[in-house]
Design a protein around this motif. Structure first.
Motif, mmCIF file in Angstrom:
data_model
loop_
_atom_site.group_PDB
_atom_site.id
_atom_site.type_symbol
_atom_site.label_atom_id
_atom_site.label_comp_id
_atom_site.label_asym_id
_atom_site.label_seq_id
_atom_site.Cartn_x
_atom_site.Cartn_y
_atom_site.Cartn_z
ATOM 1 N N THR A 474 38.195 -31.986 3.815
ATOM 2 C CA THR A 474 39.553 -31.825 4.197
ATOM 3 C C THR A 474 40.295 -30.629 3.559
ATOM 4 N N GLY A 475 39.892 -30.396 1.878
ATOM 5 C CA GLY A 475 40.535 -29.245 1.606
ATOM 6 C C GLY A 475 40.112 -28.067 2.339
ATOM 7 N N ALA A 476 38.775 -27.864 2.371
ATOM 8 C CA ALA A 476 38.210 -26.728 3.134
ATOM 9 C C ALA A 476 38.528 -26.535 4.404
ATOM 10 N N LYS A 477 38.934 -27.803 5.050
ATOM 11 C CA LYS A 477 39.194 -27.676 6.535
ATOM 12 C C LYS A 477 40.597 -27.315 6.614
ATOM 13 N N THR A 478 41.481 -27.543 5.976
ATOM 14 C CA THR A 478 42.904 -27.162 6.100
ATOM 15 C C THR A 478 42.985 -25.951 5.690
ATOM 16 N N ALA A 479 41.908 -25.286 4.786
ATOM 17 C CA ALA A 479 41.982 -23.972 4.238
ATOM 18 C C ALA A 479 41.727 -23.019 5.234
ATOM 19 N N GLU A 480 40.708 -23.413 6.017
ATOM 20 C CA GLU A 480 40.164 -22.561 7.167
ATOM 21 C C GLU A 480 41.462 -22.547 8.231
ATOM 22 N N ALA A 481 42.104 -23.740 8.602
ATOM 23 C CA ALA A 481 43.054 -23.850 9.405
ATOM 24 C C ALA A 481 44.312 -22.707 9.051
ATOM 25 N N LEU A 482 44.603 -22.773 7.514
ATOM 26 C CA LEU A 482 45.691 -21.761 7.269
ATOM 27 C C LEU A 482 45.207 -20.326 7.640
ATOM 28 N N THR A 483 43.812 -19.987 7.351
ATOM 29 C CA THR A 483 43.691 -18.668 7.716
ATOM 30 C C THR A 483 43.625 -18.518 9.182
ATOM 31 N N ALA A 484 43.126 -19.594 9.968
ATOM 32 C CA ALA A 484 43.430 -19.167 11.451
ATOM 33 C C ALA A 484 44.993 -19.050 11.920
ATOM 34 N N VAL A 485 45.501 -19.920 11.326
ATOM 35 C CA VAL A 485 47.391 -19.681 11.543
ATOM 36 C C VAL A 485 47.487 -18.012 11.351
ATOM 37 N N ARG A 486 47.113 -17.586 10.193
ATOM 38 C CA ARG A 486 47.449 -16.145 9.878
ATOM 39 C C ARG A 486 46.857 -15.333 11.201
ATOM 40 N N LEU A 487 45.879 -15.538 11.339
ATOM 41 C CA LEU A 487 45.040 -14.633 12.593
ATOM 42 C C LEU A 487 45.835 -14.674 13.677
ATOM 43 N N ALA A 488 46.366 -15.949 13.987
ATOM 44 C CA ALA A 488 47.013 -16.400 15.273
ATOM 45 C C ALA A 488 48.458 -15.696 15.315
ATOM 46 N N VAL A 489 49.004 -15.512 14.043
ATOM 47 C CA VAL A 489 50.411 -14.770 13.765
ATOM 48 C C VAL A 489 50.260 -13.269 14.146
ATOM 49 N N LEU A 490 49.030 -13.008 13.562
ATOM 50 C CA LEU A 490 48.935 -11.559 13.968
ATOM 51 C C LEU A 490 48.479 -11.055 15.432
#
Length: 617
Positions: A474-490
């Motif tokens: 779950t820790g790695a999963k949420t960290a990957e989702a955080l990066t995906a949100v950064r890319l989606a914002v761009l």
């Protein structure tokens, strides 16, 4: 044998196959596990063998002892049958001689196996008292066992959990009685782990004017059996850190010879980084305020920075320095240190997680100004390390090549570099998720003995092991989702952002349904909500309404609820959560929100109660 005394050859094959299978199993256990595990497995196999032989002899005897003796006689006859073929009359030995010889063969085989398995045990260390530096030896006998390399924390401001490397002091049985003499005799005959003897001698400083003032100490680390020197070095130490320097050098020599110690815990050639790591651990004053804690971190960072600059192989010390740099707000320096560690130690999987988090945090900041403030040689070295970690090579992307060497960094180039850094972070998170998978973890621990510490959570009872593995994922999963949100914002993909928020909401999103959240996952989910708050704040009212996102106040309330769950988690490794939460760049967008400010003040009072008492007084 049959009723005419002749051997039945397929039964001979069964006995030899059983002995060969047991030997292969014990060799594998002795290679990949400790001698204690080897003895437990040997005991279980011995009990199984006794029951099997007694059952074999039950055909002619009803009494257990007689049946066991008869079964053991049959097994020994079949075991020595190939030797009987060399005798002209081919008559087997008497049962008592055959059983005794069979038992002696098994004991000798196990003795050889113990000796072979002892080579993989952690070595012991004995400090020789015969020296002209009694004060150094006396203090080093206390410092040397204190060289403990802990598994580093996954977030800045955390405390290490498991011990990954330690110096085992040699234990002696005191006294001169019969029992003590017998124990020493047994220890001399029975195989023991490798051992080292540390000899310390203080030298007279040379008269040269260029020699640094201090105490000059020669450290000789010898093999305890052959008395041959493994490493000899003369250290020039200050009067305050002489014991730590000597202990660090001795510990480095021991760690280098120990196959159970991870390579990133070994340290540099002279042990200076381990000495600095030991001295930094001793700086455990209880600060009364956040400012005092900051000054303490600055002293630790200064000490570790000097050791890291002079030690090319300082893995764990470099990791600790990177965490301190994050707490100081120097995130580019932390990214640089993690990238060097990731290149030097590919199996240091926790540094891969921190590298991805540093990439995500730096990409979310003002990358143009951060890149401009870096020295030119530091930018070149950082770009080379990031390319080795996964950024496209030179010539593959011309815009990226221009961005890495541009000074100052332009707006379009900064956006391009930011996107590449986020893609690299996402790739590192996915790789980290694979490494914490059960089957990959099991294979890695069997292939590399120094990785066995990662398997400890999986050796718990089934339900607890399943929860521990899911908490890691779950820790790695949420960290990957955080990066995906950064890319989606761009990219302006607000539908993807809304979907990620729904998956990882504190109300039980689909991404964690049925899973017990780890405190790392809770923290990453709070950062995810904070990033969305900052991205939505840049939109005007009509554009914000078209995204369909919750209001800023609702997202802030969710983030604060997640952070409160983090600090209330009993497994949280952060010593003082306020220190990292207050400077985390992912939470910077919440700095003006009243709910977050109230939470920070409350957490500050919990972490530094003396400040609250002084203010109230």
């Amino acid at each position: 044998m049959n009723h005419r005394g002749e051997f039945i050859w397929y039964q001979i094959g069964y006995v030899w196959a059983a002995v060969a299978a047991v030997v292969i199993l014990l060799i594998a256990v002795g290679r990949y596990f400790s001698r204690r595990t080897l003895r437990v497995v040997t005991t279980l196999i011995a009990l199984t063998g006794v029951i099997t032989l007694a059952a074999w002899g039950q055909t002619t005897h009803r009494h257990f002892t007689a049946a066991f003796v008869d079964g053991a006689g049959n097994a020994s006859d079949f075991f020595f049958a190939p030797l009987y073929a060399l005798v002209p009359d081919r008559r087997p030995w008497p049962d008592d001689i055959s059983v005794a010889a069979f038992g002696l063969v098994l004991v000798v085989l196990y003795w050889l196996l113990e000796g072979w398995s002892a080579r993989f045990e952690p070595p012991t260390v004995h400090v020789d008292d015969d020296t002209n530096a009694a004060d150094i030896v006396k203090e080093m006998q206390f410092r040397l066992p204190a060289v403990l390399v802990h598994r580093p924390s996954v977030v800045p401001g955390g405390a290490g959990s498991d011990t990954m490397a330690a110096v085992v002091a040699e234990s002696q049985v005191p006294g001169a009685g019969l029992y003590a003499q017998l124990v020493r005799l047994a220890g001399a005959v029975w195989p023991r782990p490798p051992g080292f003897v540390v000899k310390v001698r203080e030298e007279k400083p040379p008269a040269s004017a260029c020699v640094r003032p201090g105490r000059h100490v020669t450290v000789d680390v010898r093999d305890a059996r052959t008395q041959q020197s493994r490493m000899v070095r003369t250290l020039c130490c200050g009067k305050e850190d002489v014991a730590e320097r000597v202990a660090g050098f001795a510990a480095r020599t021991v760690f280098a010879a120990d196959v159970n110690t991870p390579r990133w815990s070994v340290g540099s050639f002279d042990g200076e980084d381990l000495a600095a790591y030991l001295m930094a651990q001793q700086m455990t004053a209880n600060p009364c305020s956040s400012a005092e804690a900051g000054r303490l971190r600055d002293r630790k960072a200064e000490l570790l920075d000097h050791a890291v600059r002079n030690s090319p192989g300082a893995g764990v010390t470099r990791y600790e320095l990177a965490l301190l740099r994050d707490l100081q707000g120097n995130h580019v320096a932390a990214l640089h240190l993690h990238a060097v560690n990731c290149v030097q130690y590919p199996r240091f999987h926790r540094v891969r997680y921190r590298l991805a988090m540093s990439l995500e945090m730096v990409a979310g900041l003002d990358l143009a100004s951060l890149w401009t403030r870096c020295a030119p040689d530091e930018r070149v070295h950082l770009a080379r390390m990031l390319r080795q970690c996964g950024l496209p090579e030179r010539g593959f992307d011309p815009i990226l090549d221009e961005a890495l060497c541009m000074h100052p960094l332009g707006g379009s180039h900064a956006r391009h570099l930011r996107r590449h850094m986020l893609v690299l972070a996402q790739r590192q998170f996915r790789r980290y998720r694979r490494t914490v998978g059960f089957w990959f973890l099991l294979g890695r621990c069997l292939a590399h003995r120094d990785q066995r510490g990662d398997l400890r959570p999986m050796l718990l009872p089934i339900r607890q092991a399943r929860v521990a593995r899911r908490r890691q994922l779950t820790g790695a999963k949420t960290a990957e989702a955080l990066t995906a949100v950064r890319l989606a914002v761009l990219a302006g993909q607000w539908a993807d952002i809304r979907r990620q928020i729904d998956r990882f909401s504190p109300d039980g999103g689909s991404g964690v349904r049925g899973w017990r959240w780890s405190w790392v996952a809770l923290y990453n989910a709070a950062c995810l909500h904070a990033v969305v708050v900052g991205a939505a704040a840049t939109l005007d009212a009509p554009a914000r309404a078209s995204t369909g996102l919750p209001t800023g106040r609702q997202l802030t309330a969710r983030a604060v609820a997640l952070l409160q769950a983090v600090v209330d988690d009993r497994d949280c490794e952060m010593e003082r959560p306020y220190d990292w939460i207050s400077v985390d760049p992912d939470l910077r967008s919440l700095a003006a929100e009243p709910a977050f400010v109230t939470f920070l003040h409350s957490q500050h009072d919990r972490d530094y109660p003396a400040t609250r008492v002084r203010d109230e007084g």
